[in-house]
Design a protein around this motif. Structure first.
Motif, PDB file in Angstrom:
ATOM      1  N   PHE A 122       6.006  -2.356  -4.844  1.00  0.00           N
ATOM      2  CA  PHE A 122       7.706  -1.821  -5.059  1.00  0.00           C
ATOM      3  C   PHE A 122       7.727  -1.659  -6.601  1.00  0.00           C
ATOM      4  O   PHE A 122       6.727  -2.378  -7.377  1.00  0.00           O
ATOM      5  N   ASN A 123       8.420  -0.835  -6.968  1.00  0.00           N
ATOM      6  CA  ASN A 123       8.923  -0.610  -8.298  1.00  0.00           C
ATOM      7  C   ASN A 123      10.483  -0.543  -8.332  1.00  0.00           C
ATOM      8  O   ASN A 123      11.074   0.149  -7.399  1.00  0.00           O
ATOM      9  N   ASP A 124      11.042  -1.073  -9.356  1.00  0.00           N
ATOM     10  CA  ASP A 124      12.322  -0.722  -9.567  1.00  0.00           C
ATOM     11  C   ASP A 124      12.532  -0.172 -10.902  1.00  0.00           C
ATOM     12  O   ASP A 124      12.434  -0.515 -12.156  1.00  0.00           O
ATOM     13  N   GLU A 125      13.175   1.234 -10.831  1.00  0.00           N
ATOM     14  CA  GLU A 125      13.361   2.050 -11.981  1.00  0.00           C
ATOM     15  C   GLU A 125      14.298   1.654 -13.147  1.00  0.00           C
ATOM     16  O   GLU A 125      14.161   1.889 -14.234  1.00  0.00           O
ATOM     17  N   ASN A 126      15.200   0.480 -12.461  1.00  0.00           N
ATOM     18  CA  ASN A 126      16.048   0.118 -13.411  1.00  0.00           C
ATOM     19  C   ASN A 126      15.629  -0.991 -14.203  1.00  0.00           C
ATOM     20  O   ASN A 126      16.026  -1.512 -15.493  1.00  0.00           O
ATOM     21  N   GLN A 127      14.191  -1.708 -13.871  1.00  0.00           N
ATOM     22  CA  GLN A 127      13.786  -2.584 -14.813  1.00  0.00           C
ATOM     23  C   GLN A 127      12.571  -2.141 -15.513  1.00  0.00           C
ATOM     24  O   GLN A 127      11.758  -1.736 -14.765  1.00  0.00           O
ATOM     25  N   GLU A 128      12.238  -2.455 -16.708  1.00  0.00           N
ATOM     26  CA  GLU A 128      10.922  -2.164 -17.233  1.00  0.00           C
ATOM     27  C   GLU A 128       9.951  -3.164 -17.074  1.00  0.00           C
ATOM     28  O   GLU A 128       9.605  -3.933 -17.930  1.00  0.00           O
ATOM     29  N   MET A 129       9.540  -3.440 -15.833  1.00  0.00           N
ATOM     30  CA  MET A 129       8.575  -4.365 -15.394  1.00  0.00           C
ATOM     31  C   MET A 129       7.157  -3.780 -14.910  1.00  0.00           C
ATOM     32  O   MET A 129       6.987  -2.594 -14.450  1.00  0.00           O
ATOM     33  N   GLN A 130       6.350  -4.848 -14.910  1.00  0.00           N
ATOM     34  CA  GLN A 130       4.810  -4.163 -14.615  1.00  0.00           C
ATOM     35  C   GLN A 130       4.824  -4.231 -13.265  1.00  0.00           C
ATOM     36  O   GLN A 130       5.496  -4.983 -12.359  1.00  0.00           O
ATOM     37  N   SER A 131       4.441  -2.998 -12.425  1.00  0.00           N
ATOM     38  CA  SER A 131       4.609  -2.949 -11.000  1.00  0.00           C
ATOM     39  C   SER A 131       3.151  -2.305 -10.699  1.00  0.00           C
ATOM     40  O   SER A 131       2.713  -1.249 -11.314  1.00  0.00           O
ATOM     41  N   VAL A 132       2.585  -2.575  -9.491  1.00  0.00           N
ATOM     42  CA  VAL A 132       1.388  -1.928  -8.865  1.00  0.00           C
ATOM     43  C   VAL A 132       2.286  -1.370  -7.645  1.00  0.00           C
ATOM     44  O   VAL A 132       2.314  -2.022  -6.794  1.00  0.00           O
ATOM     45  N   ILE A 133       1.753   0.017  -7.165  1.00  0.00           N
ATOM     46  CA  ILE A 133       2.199   0.618  -5.964  1.00  0.00           C
ATOM     47  C   ILE A 133       1.051   1.316  -5.568  1.00  0.00           C
ATOM     48  O   ILE A 133       0.464   1.850  -6.269  1.00  0.00           O
ATOM     49  N   SER A 134       1.275   1.764  -4.332  1.00  0.00           N
ATOM     50  CA  SER A 134       0.479   2.708  -3.681  1.00  0.00           C
ATOM     51  C   SER A 134       1.025   3.985  -3.843  1.00  0.00           C
ATOM     52  O   SER A 134       2.232   4.275  -4.245  1.00  0.00           O
ATOM     53  N   ASP A 135       0.204   4.975  -3.847  1.00  0.00           N
ATOM     54  CA  ASP A 135       0.727   6.575  -3.949  1.00  0.00           C
ATOM     55  C   ASP A 135       1.474   7.026  -2.906  1.00  0.00           C
ATOM     56  O   ASP A 135       1.095   7.909  -2.138  1.00  0.00           O
ATOM     57  N   SER A 136       2.679   6.532  -2.806  1.00  0.00           N
ATOM     58  CA  SER A 136       3.333   6.839  -1.573  1.00  0.00           C
ATOM     59  C   SER A 136       3.879   8.418  -1.495  1.00  0.00           C
ATOM     60  O   SER A 136       3.905   8.958  -0.412  1.00  0.00           O
ATOM     61  N   PHE A 137       4.253   8.916  -2.797  1.00  0.00           N
ATOM     62  CA  PHE A 137       4.544  10.348  -2.906  1.00  0.00           C
ATOM     63  C   PHE A 137       3.519  11.387  -2.257  1.00  0.00           C
ATOM     64  O   PHE A 137       3.911  12.054  -1.266  1.00  0.00           O
ATOM     65  N   TYR A 138       2.451  11.274  -2.866  1.00  0.00           N
ATOM     66  CA  TYR A 138       1.236  12.103  -2.395  1.00  0.00           C
ATOM     67  C   TYR A 138       0.676  11.529  -1.313  1.00  0.00           C
ATOM     68  O   TYR A 138       0.123  12.404  -0.483  1.00  0.00           O
ATOM     69  N   GLY A 139       0.617  10.489  -0.744  1.00  0.00           N
ATOM     70  CA  GLY A 139      -0.078  10.062   0.462  1.00  0.00           C
ATOM     71  C   GLY A 139       0.673  10.699   1.603  1.00  0.00           C
ATOM     72  O   GLY A 139       0.082  11.329   2.431  1.00  0.00           O
ATOM     73  N   SER A 140       2.025  10.879   1.544  1.00  0.00           N
ATOM     74  CA  SER A 140       2.769  11.430   2.591  1.00  0.00           C
ATOM     75  C   SER A 140       2.686  13.043   2.385  1.00  0.00           C
ATOM     76  O   SER A 140       2.790  13.841   3.529  1.00  0.00           O
ATOM     77  N   TYR A 141       2.607  13.519   1.261  1.00  0.00           N
ATOM     78  CA  TYR A 141       2.434  14.830   1.040  1.00  0.00           C
ATOM     79  C   TYR A 141       1.134  15.319   1.685  1.00  0.00           C
ATOM     80  O   TYR A 141       1.194  16.515   2.471  1.00  0.00           O
ATOM     81  N   TYR A 142       0.129  14.518   1.558  1.00  0.00           N
ATOM     82  CA  TYR A 142      -1.202  15.007   2.014  1.00  0.00           C
ATOM     83  C   TYR A 142      -1.031  15.046   3.490  1.00  0.00           C
ATOM     84  O   TYR A 142      -1.594  15.709   4.263  1.00  0.00           O
ATOM     85  N   LEU A 143      -0.304  13.833   4.095  1.00  0.00           N
ATOM     86  CA  LEU A 143      -0.555  13.827   5.783  1.00  0.00           C
ATOM     87  C   LEU A 143       0.499  14.777   6.150  1.00  0.00           C
ATOM     88  O   LEU A 143       0.003  15.420   7.279  1.00  0.00           O
ATOM     89  N   THR A 144       1.502  15.553   5.399  1.00  0.00           N
ATOM     90  CA  THR A 144       2.157  16.380   5.889  1.00  0.00           C
ATOM     91  C   THR A 144       1.473  17.813   5.966  1.00  0.00           C
ATOM     92  O   THR A 144       1.374  18.645   6.964  1.00  0.00           O
TER      93      THR A 144
END
Length: 341
Positions: free
Chosen positions: A154-176
């Protein structure tokens, strides 16, 4: 060696969850004294070594204590995605000659902004937040915790913290788009928007694909999938299907897809002959669903490897320029989609 004994090993032998073992060994509430004594006794017999109370061992060659926090909502029925990710993290931390410490953050701790024991007692030299927490709790931790911290999945755009996330946006885009390639145009999205950042990103990926095909989905094409207060995914009977059914559903995760398929079957629909369904994660607890779900596989190993690499760099005082690290995956075709061209 003692460090090879993990919480999961103790949990399996006692017949309880990793959460229960963690609570018992760390002195948290929610475990009977009889069960706590049983767990502590077995841990001693197996040679389980709890991490030192100091953040870093002082003996030559010893490693760090790395804390892992996870919210109790991620241990709901059938939801063991984060348990598997924790086990991978624990193994990687052991490989770097360090120790992992797991604590569960309850709803009350999150609401009341309460630090975990290991943070309050300053027992860790680095922290991994596994799975999403509220923005308020993330801000509270940033203000009160000084050790290097990484958000995983997960990522919190309000905090400048190191985060590791999966490619949720394009993953769902490709599935659709995959569903469009199979002839589907009336496609609904299943996920409670704004409940988590990943669900929202997956909805936006779905929406981008729909709009590129000249379709703006109506409100009846967004299906709630979880309790807004607890974040726990509905069981099949709680899903509310639209009055006019689409030909396909894009689900924000495989567990949701599995429960949706059970609901559809209860209503007399067959997947995929009548309706197609895709999920996300390529991870589902055995027995949730008989249909093998076409999905977007999260590269869990790479996410864990990237997280540990960042933790090591931060502990060594190195600068990590990039804040958000996106790990791509790929579509895995199974049995839940039918071509209607």
């Amino acid at each position: 060696m003692a460090k090879s004994v993990k919480l999961a090993d103790i949990a399996e032998k006692v017949g309880v969850s990793v959460v229960t073992v963690s609570k018992a060994l760390s002195g948290q509430k929610g475990v009977s004294e009889q069960m706590r004594e049983k767990i502590i006794k077995l841990a001693d017999e197996l040679g389980y070594k709890q991490p030192s109370a100091s953040a870093k061992e002082t003996s030559e060659g010893a490693g760090y204590n790395i804390g892992i926090l996870i919210h109790e909502k991620h241990f709901s029925k059938y939801n063991s995605f984060y348990l598997q990710m924790y086990q991978m993290l624990s193994a990687k931390i052991s490989d770097m000659q360090s120790y992992s410490m797991l604590e569960v953050i309850t709803y009350n701790m999150e609401d009341e902004l309460i630090l975990s024991n290991m943070l309050r007692e300053k027992r860790v030299s680095s922290l991994i937040l596994l799975g999403e927490f509220s923005k308020e709790y993330c801000a509270f931790l940033k203000k009160n915790v000084s050790v290097p911290t990484v958000y995983l999945d997960f990522n919190d755009e309000n905090q400048e913290m190191q985060s590791v996330i999966s490619d949720s946006f394009y993953g769902s885009y490709y599935l659709t788009n995959y569903l469009f390639e199979k002839g589907h145009t009336d496609i609904a999205f299943v996920g409670s928007l704004l409940q988590t950042a990943s669900i929202t990103d997956r909805y936006l990926g779905y929406l981008k694909a729909m709009m590129e095909h000249g379709i703006t989905p109506g409100k009846d094409r967004i299906i709630e999938d979880r309790d807004k207060d607890t974040g726990i995914i509905f069981e099949a009977h709680k899903f509310k299907l639209p009055s006019k059914m689409p030909t396909a559903f894009v689900c924000n995760c495989d567990l949701t897809a599995g429960e949706l398929i059970k609901k559809l079957e209860e209503k007399g629909y067959n997947v995929p002959d009548d309706i197609s369904v895709v999920g996300y994660d390529n991870f589902i607890f055995p027995g949730v669903c008989d249909v093998k779900i076409t999905t977007y596989e999260v590269d869990m190993k790479q996410m864990v490897d990237r997280t540990i690499s960042i933790v090591e760099s931060l502990l060594q005082g190195k600068t990590v320029d990039q804040h958000v690290h996106i790990v791509t995956g790929h579509i895995v075709e199974k049995e839940s989609v039918k071509s209607i061209k």
